[in-house]
Design a protein around this motif. Structure first.
Motif, PDB file in Angstrom:
ATOM      1  N   LEU A   7       0.961  -1.245  -0.028  1.00  0.00           N
ATOM      2  CA  LEU A   7      -0.031   0.019   0.083  1.00  0.00           C
ATOM      3  C   LEU A   7       0.883   1.467  -0.058  1.00  0.00           C
ATOM      4  O   LEU A   7       0.520   2.226  -0.700  1.00  0.00           O
ATOM      5  CB  LEU A   7      -0.872  -0.082   1.043  1.00  0.00           C
ATOM      6  CG  LEU A   7      -1.971  -0.813   1.263  1.00  0.00           C
ATOM      7  CD1 LEU A   7      -2.926  -0.952   2.504  1.00  0.00           C
ATOM      8  CD2 LEU A   7      -3.061  -0.719  -0.109  1.00  0.00           C
ATOM      9  N   GLN A   8       2.098   1.190   0.597  1.00  0.00           N
ATOM     10  CA  GLN A   8       3.099   2.471   0.776  1.00  0.00           C
ATOM     11  C   GLN A   8       3.474   2.506  -0.580  1.00  0.00           C
ATOM     12  O   GLN A   8       3.599   3.730  -1.129  1.00  0.00           O
ATOM     13  CB  GLN A   8       4.016   2.042   1.873  1.00  0.00           C
ATOM     14  CG  GLN A   8       3.564   2.354   3.384  1.00  0.00           C
ATOM     15  CD  GLN A   8       4.643   2.187   4.315  1.00  0.00           C
ATOM     16  OE1 GLN A   8       5.601   1.329   3.979  1.00  0.00           O
ATOM     17  NE2 GLN A   8       4.221   2.713   5.457  1.00  0.00           N
ATOM     18  N   LYS A   9       3.707   1.668  -1.423  1.00  0.00           N
ATOM     19  CA  LYS A   9       4.333   1.703  -2.724  1.00  0.00           C
ATOM     20  C   LYS A   9       3.410   2.035  -3.501  1.00  0.00           C
ATOM     21  O   LYS A   9       3.840   3.108  -4.575  1.00  0.00           O
ATOM     22  CB  LYS A   9       4.906   0.120  -3.044  1.00  0.00           C
ATOM     23  CG  LYS A   9       5.540   0.257  -4.375  1.00  0.00           C
ATOM     24  CD  LYS A   9       6.120  -1.334  -4.760  1.00  0.00           C
ATOM     25  CE  LYS A   9       6.600  -1.074  -6.246  1.00  0.00           C
ATOM     26  NZ  LYS A   9       6.821  -2.470  -6.721  1.00  0.00           N
ATOM     27  N   ILE A  10       2.076   1.675  -3.487  1.00  0.00           N
ATOM     28  CA  ILE A  10       1.153   2.150  -4.429  1.00  0.00           C
ATOM     29  C   ILE A  10       0.973   3.814  -3.974  1.00  0.00           C
ATOM     30  O   ILE A  10       0.887   4.470  -4.973  1.00  0.00           O
ATOM     31  CB  ILE A  10      -0.230   1.458  -4.302  1.00  0.00           C
ATOM     32  CG1 ILE A  10       0.140   0.023  -4.824  1.00  0.00           C
ATOM     33  CG2 ILE A  10      -1.546   1.933  -4.682  1.00  0.00           C
ATOM     34  CD1 ILE A  10      -1.006  -1.252  -4.234  1.00  0.00           C
ATOM     35  N   GLN A  11       0.889   4.144  -2.799  1.00  0.00           N
ATOM     36  CA  GLN A  11       0.648   5.396  -2.486  1.00  0.00           C
ATOM     37  C   GLN A  11       1.747   6.610  -3.111  1.00  0.00           C
ATOM     38  O   GLN A  11       1.670   7.492  -3.675  1.00  0.00           O
ATOM     39  CB  GLN A  11       0.530   5.524  -0.933  1.00  0.00           C
ATOM     40  CG  GLN A  11       0.310   7.092  -0.670  1.00  0.00           C
ATOM     41  CD  GLN A  11       0.155   7.105   0.810  1.00  0.00           C
ATOM     42  OE1 GLN A  11       0.502   6.388   1.694  1.00  0.00           O
ATOM     43  NE2 GLN A  11      -0.533   8.249   1.243  1.00  0.00           N
ATOM     44  N   GLN A  12       2.979   5.928  -3.054  1.00  0.00           N
ATOM     45  CA  GLN A  12       4.168   6.743  -3.532  1.00  0.00           C
ATOM     46  C   GLN A  12       3.962   6.674  -5.191  1.00  0.00           C
ATOM     47  O   GLN A  12       4.213   7.769  -5.692  1.00  0.00           O
ATOM     48  CB  GLN A  12       5.284   5.988  -3.080  1.00  0.00           C
ATOM     49  CG  GLN A  12       5.817   6.196  -1.978  1.00  0.00           C
ATOM     50  CD  GLN A  12       6.971   5.247  -1.114  1.00  0.00           C
ATOM     51  OE1 GLN A  12       7.456   4.440  -2.179  1.00  0.00           O
ATOM     52  NE2 GLN A  12       7.735   5.729  -0.341  1.00  0.00           N
ATOM     53  N   THR A  13       3.528   5.622  -5.570  1.00  0.00           N
ATOM     54  CA  THR A  13       3.285   5.417  -7.027  1.00  0.00           C
ATOM     55  C   THR A  13       2.363   6.467  -7.647  1.00  0.00           C
ATOM     56  O   THR A  13       2.309   7.263  -8.309  1.00  0.00           O
ATOM     57  CB  THR A  13       2.932   4.253  -7.832  1.00  0.00           C
ATOM     58  OG1 THR A  13       4.080   3.208  -7.362  1.00  0.00           O
ATOM     59  CG2 THR A  13       2.772   3.961  -9.167  1.00  0.00           C
ATOM     60  N   LEU A  14       1.317   6.594  -6.812  1.00  0.00           N
ATOM     61  CA  LEU A  14       0.075   7.703  -7.234  1.00  0.00           C
ATOM     62  C   LEU A  14       0.398   8.802  -7.098  1.00  0.00           C
ATOM     63  O   LEU A  14       0.171   9.791  -7.808  1.00  0.00           O
ATOM     64  CB  LEU A  14      -1.181   7.254  -6.185  1.00  0.00           C
ATOM     65  CG  LEU A  14      -1.898   6.010  -6.581  1.00  0.00           C
ATOM     66  CD1 LEU A  14      -2.892   5.524  -5.486  1.00  0.00           C
ATOM     67  CD2 LEU A  14      -2.404   5.895  -7.861  1.00  0.00           C
ATOM     68  N   GLN A  15       1.522   9.097  -6.043  1.00  0.00           N
ATOM     69  CA  GLN A  15       1.899  10.593  -5.696  1.00  0.00           C
ATOM     70  C   GLN A  15       2.717  11.214  -6.713  1.00  0.00           C
ATOM     71  O   GLN A  15       2.725  12.244  -7.123  1.00  0.00           O
ATOM     72  CB  GLN A  15       2.391  10.804  -4.184  1.00  0.00           C
ATOM     73  CG  GLN A  15       1.170  10.449  -3.177  1.00  0.00           C
ATOM     74  CD  GLN A  15       2.068  10.585  -1.877  1.00  0.00           C
ATOM     75  OE1 GLN A  15       3.335  10.134  -1.417  1.00  0.00           O
ATOM     76  NE2 GLN A  15       1.422  10.781  -0.844  1.00  0.00           N
TER      77      GLN A  15
END
Length: 121
Positions: A7-15
């Motif tokens: 989820l943290q990796k996805i959040q960074q990707t989205l940001q």
């Protein structure tokens, strides 16, 4: 379901994708404002209008993508990320890896129904 690290990796990707598109959108908006200041001949003007229309269409798509990314980030905060907004089933992690702001599972997106069951007509 996705673990905290994913989820943290996805959040960074989205940001990062959000920041990249925002930069491109603001650059295109600035470019459109500058092009209005010129007054070329009719042929150049026609070309400028066609080019501008094409850029505005792409800009509209990018703004829609920004909205989708922002909604995905909101779902991350609410704990609803990775669930289909239509049927509530989990979205395949491979699908989220390719399109981290996906809102529908494969079956709902393609219209084939939940878990491959055909929808009644």
């Amino acid at each position: 379901m996705l673990n905290q690290l994913e989820l943290q990796k996805i959040q960074q990707t989205l940001q990062s994708e959000h920041a990249r598109i925002m930069k491109r959108v603001s650059s295109n908006l600035d470019e459109n404002e500058q092009s209005k200041e010129r007054n070329p001949d009719r042929t150049d003007l026609s070309w400028d209008y066609t080019s501008r229309d094409r850029k505005l269409a792409l800009l509209s798509i990018e703004k829609k993508t920004l909205t989708q990314i922002e909604e995905a980030m909101q779902r991350l905060e609410n704990g609803m990320y990775g669930k289909c907004v239509q049927c509530g089933e989990a979205i395949d992690p491979e699908r989220l890896e390719v399109l981290p702001y996906a809102t529908h599972c494969f079956y709902c997106q393609t219209g084939s129904g939940v878990n491959g069951e055909l929808k009644p007509l």
